[in-house]
Design an enzyme around this catalytic site. Structure first.
Site, PDB file in Angstrom:
ATOM      1  N   LYS A   1       0.881  -1.398   0.060  1.00 13.51           N
ATOM      2  CA  LYS A   1       0.024   0.100  -0.091  1.00 13.51           C
ATOM      3  C   LYS A   1       0.880   1.369   0.236  1.00 13.51           C
ATOM      4  O   LYS A   1       0.665   2.150  -0.671  1.00 13.51           O
ATOM      5  CB  LYS A   1      -0.994  -0.037   1.069  1.00 13.51           C
ATOM      6  CG  LYS A   1      -2.099  -1.025   1.275  1.00 13.51           C
ATOM      7  CD  LYS A   1      -3.071  -0.736   2.204  1.00 13.51           C
ATOM      8  CE  LYS A   1      -2.419  -0.816   3.662  1.00 13.51           C
ATOM      9  NZ  LYS A   1      -1.902  -2.130   4.148  1.00 13.51           N
TER      10      LYS A   1
ATOM     11  N   ARG B   1      -9.564   1.518   8.658  1.00  9.56           N
ATOM     12  CA  ARG B   1      -9.222   0.048   8.948  1.00  9.56           C
ATOM     13  C   ARG B   1     -10.283  -0.533   9.849  1.00  9.56           C
ATOM     14  O   ARG B   1     -10.027  -1.817  10.170  1.00  9.56           O
ATOM     15  CB  ARG B   1      -7.842   0.155  10.060  1.00  9.56           C
ATOM     16  CG  ARG B   1      -6.559  -0.449   9.211  1.00  9.56           C
ATOM     17  CD  ARG B   1      -5.349  -0.176  10.015  1.00  9.56           C
ATOM     18  NE  ARG B   1      -4.224  -0.921   9.847  1.00  9.56           N
ATOM     19  CZ  ARG B   1      -3.266  -0.388   9.090  1.00  9.56           C
ATOM     20  NH1 ARG B   1      -3.127   0.886   8.778  1.00  9.56           N
ATOM     21  NH2 ARG B   1      -2.042  -1.069   9.149  1.00  9.56           N
TER      22      ARG B   1
ATOM     23  N   ARG C   1      10.952  -6.146   4.241  1.00  3.74           N
ATOM     24  CA  ARG C   1      10.631  -4.627   4.083  1.00  3.74           C
ATOM     25  C   ARG C   1      11.624  -3.974   4.929  1.00  3.74           C
ATOM     26  O   ARG C   1      12.234  -4.617   6.107  1.00  3.74           O
ATOM     27  CB  ARG C   1       9.313  -4.490   4.650  1.00  3.74           C
ATOM     28  CG  ARG C   1       9.063  -3.072   4.428  1.00  3.74           C
ATOM     29  CD  ARG C   1       7.541  -2.754   4.456  1.00  3.74           C
ATOM     30  NE  ARG C   1       6.881  -3.019   5.796  1.00  3.74           N
ATOM     31  CZ  ARG C   1       5.639  -2.726   5.976  1.00  3.74           C
ATOM     32  NH1 ARG C   1       4.811  -2.661   4.747  1.00  3.74           N
ATOM     33  NH2 ARG C   1       4.987  -2.916   7.050  1.00  3.74           N
TER      34      ARG C   1
ATOM     35  N   ARG D   1      11.114  -2.238  10.446  1.00  2.87           N
ATOM     36  CA  ARG D   1      10.343  -1.856  11.469  1.00  2.87           C
ATOM     37  C   ARG D   1      10.140  -2.624  12.561  1.00  2.87           C
ATOM     38  O   ARG D   1      10.092  -3.959  12.358  1.00  2.87           O
ATOM     39  CB  ARG D   1       8.893  -1.698  10.760  1.00  2.87           C
ATOM     40  CG  ARG D   1       8.763  -0.374   9.920  1.00  2.87           C
ATOM     41  CD  ARG D   1       7.700  -0.184   9.098  1.00  2.87           C
ATOM     42  NE  ARG D   1       6.329  -0.780   9.816  1.00  2.87           N
ATOM     43  CZ  ARG D   1       5.167  -0.559   9.193  1.00  2.87           C
ATOM     44  NH1 ARG D   1       4.990  -0.090   8.070  1.00  2.87           N
ATOM     45  NH2 ARG D   1       4.058  -0.938   9.837  1.00  2.87           N
TER      46      ARG D   1
ATOM     47  N   ARG E   1      -0.778  -8.560  13.678  1.00  3.19           N
ATOM     48  CA  ARG E   1      -1.531  -7.650  12.832  1.00  3.19           C
ATOM     49  C   ARG E   1      -2.231  -8.260  11.607  1.00  3.19           C
ATOM     50  O   ARG E   1      -3.123  -7.610  11.261  1.00  3.19           O
ATOM     51  CB  ARG E   1      -0.195  -6.783  11.949  1.00  3.19           C
ATOM     52  CG  ARG E   1       0.513  -5.846  12.855  1.00  3.19           C
ATOM     53  CD  ARG E   1       1.852  -5.376  12.472  1.00  3.19           C
ATOM     54  NE  ARG E   1       1.700  -4.709  11.098  1.00  3.19           N
ATOM     55  CZ  ARG E   1       2.751  -4.413  10.188  1.00  3.19           C
ATOM     56  NH1 ARG E   1       3.841  -5.118  10.575  1.00  3.19           N
ATOM     57  NH2 ARG E   1       2.449  -3.606   9.476  1.00  3.19           N
TER      58      ARG E   1
HETATM   59  P1  AMP Z   1       0.931   0.626   8.808  1.00  3.04           P
HETATM   60  O1  AMP Z   1       2.284   1.355   8.478  1.00  3.04           O
HETATM   61  O2  AMP Z   1      -0.220   1.493   8.009  1.00  3.04           O
HETATM   62  O3  AMP Z   1       1.072  -0.817   8.597  1.00  3.04           O
HETATM   63  O4  AMP Z   1       0.555   1.135  10.363  1.00  3.04           O
HETATM   64  C1  AMP Z   1       1.408   0.677  11.480  1.00  3.04           C
HETATM   65  C2  AMP Z   1       0.634   0.669  12.804  1.00  3.04           C
HETATM   66  O5  AMP Z   1       0.190   2.099  12.966  1.00  3.04           O
HETATM   67  C3  AMP Z   1      -0.742  -0.373  12.726  1.00  3.04           C
HETATM   68  O6  AMP Z   1      -0.046  -1.667  12.978  1.00  3.04           O
HETATM   69  C4  AMP Z   1      -1.612   0.394  13.802  1.00  3.04           C
HETATM   70  O7  AMP Z   1      -0.802   0.159  15.285  1.00  3.04           O
HETATM   71  C5  AMP Z   1      -1.220   1.937  13.363  1.00  3.04           C
HETATM   72  N1  AMP Z   1      -2.231   2.387  12.648  1.00  3.04           N
HETATM   73  C6  AMP Z   1      -1.976   2.698  11.448  1.00  3.04           C
HETATM   74  N2  AMP Z   1      -3.021   3.143  10.601  1.00  3.04           N
HETATM   75  C7  AMP Z   1      -4.213   2.916  11.628  1.00  3.04           C
HETATM   76  C8  AMP Z   1      -5.527   3.158  11.700  1.00  3.04           C
HETATM   77  N3  AMP Z   1      -6.196   3.384  10.448  1.00  3.04           N
HETATM   78  N4  AMP Z   1      -6.336   2.956  12.652  1.00  3.04           N
HETATM   79  C9  AMP Z   1      -5.586   2.252  13.838  1.00  3.04           C
HETATM   80  N5  AMP Z   1      -4.352   2.271  13.886  1.00  3.04           N
HETATM   81  C10 AMP Z   1      -3.480   2.539  12.802  1.00  3.04           C
END
Ligand code: AMP
Length: 219
Positions: free
Chosen positions: A15, A90, A129, A162, A173
């Site tokens: 994404k 989400r 990644r 990360r 996740r």
């Molecule tokens: P990502 O980089 O999009 O995988 O996001 C990393 C982490 O940030 C996720 O595992 C959540 O803990 C938090 N996070 C990101 N976007 C959201 C969202 N829309 N709602 C809740 N938590 C989020």
């Protein structure tokens, strides 16, 4: 044409990479809640401290916090020319809040693009990644390597894994994704907005397919 798009897909579907490419191709703003949270963590703000406690466990940051952040960002001037939402919504309440916000702004979504990737590939992608600790750009050691190993092409920063890409957290996740986020496919399919795009190919081919699914001319 103005695109106002949500990118759906499991962690590791690409994404972030695709949102960047779509933003470059269309001039739309890339809005990534995960990036916004990681920046707040780096800056050790109160939001960052709160977000970190959830992110480290692979859990979602509470809806009211996340929705507030997105509301603020999308209400700014530079979002008027379109946006690519990456990692938001989400959950069902987030999707409903987004609907309300966009109807207040008079700027409804133009498409919801799902990046479809088989499960085993998701794990492979996440484990390879790397992210730039300075500017946040994503790479993959195998599929999208930087010119010099360990160094960001864009800013020269150091590439790191990360914390939440560790195996235990990845598993959590993916569970959270299936439980909370997957139901959004139906939510958007019912509104006639959902387009599913196979996302296992080369990044440039996936971008082309996404642009075409978003109805962008010349894609
Ligand atoms: P990502 O980089 O999009 O995988 O996001 C990393 C982490 O940030 C996720 O595992 C959540 O803990 C938090 N996070 C990101 N976007 C959201 C969202 N829309 N709602 C809740 N938590 C989020």
């Amino acid at each position: 044409m103005t695109v106002r798009v949500v990118l759906l897909g499991p962690p590791g579907a690409g994404k972030g990479t695709q949102a960047e490419r779509l933003a470059r191709a269309t001039g739309a703003l890339h809005v990534a809640t995960g990036d916004m949270f990681r920046q707040a963590v780096r800056e050790a703000t109160p939001l960052g401290r709160l977000a970190k406690s959830f992110m480290d466990r692979g859990e979602l940051v509470p809806d009211d916090v996340t929705v507030g952040l997105v509301r603020e960002r999308l209400s700014q001037e530079d979002a008027a020319g379109g946006f690519i939402l990456d990692g938001f919504p989400r959950t069902r309440p987030q999707a409903e809040a987004l609907d309300r916000l966009l109807s207040e702004l008079g700027r409804p979504l133009t498409a919801v693009l799902e990046l479809a990737v088989p499960d085993d590939e998701v794990v492979r992608r996440l484990s390879g990644r790397r992210v730039c600790e300075a500017c946040g750009r994503n790479y993959h050691v195998e599929f999208d390597p930087p010119a010099r190993p360990g160094v960001c092409d864009a800013c020269g920063g150091r590439l790191v894994q990360r914390d939440d890409d560790r195996e235990e957290t990845v598993r959590r996740r993916l569970e959270v994704y299936r439980r909370d986020t997957l139901p959004l496919r139906d939510f958007y399919a019912r509104r006639g907005l959902l387009r599913s795009v196979p996302a296992s190919g080369r990044p440039e081919d996936v971008t082309r397919a996404l642009l075409s699914a978003a109805g962008v001319e010349g894609a």
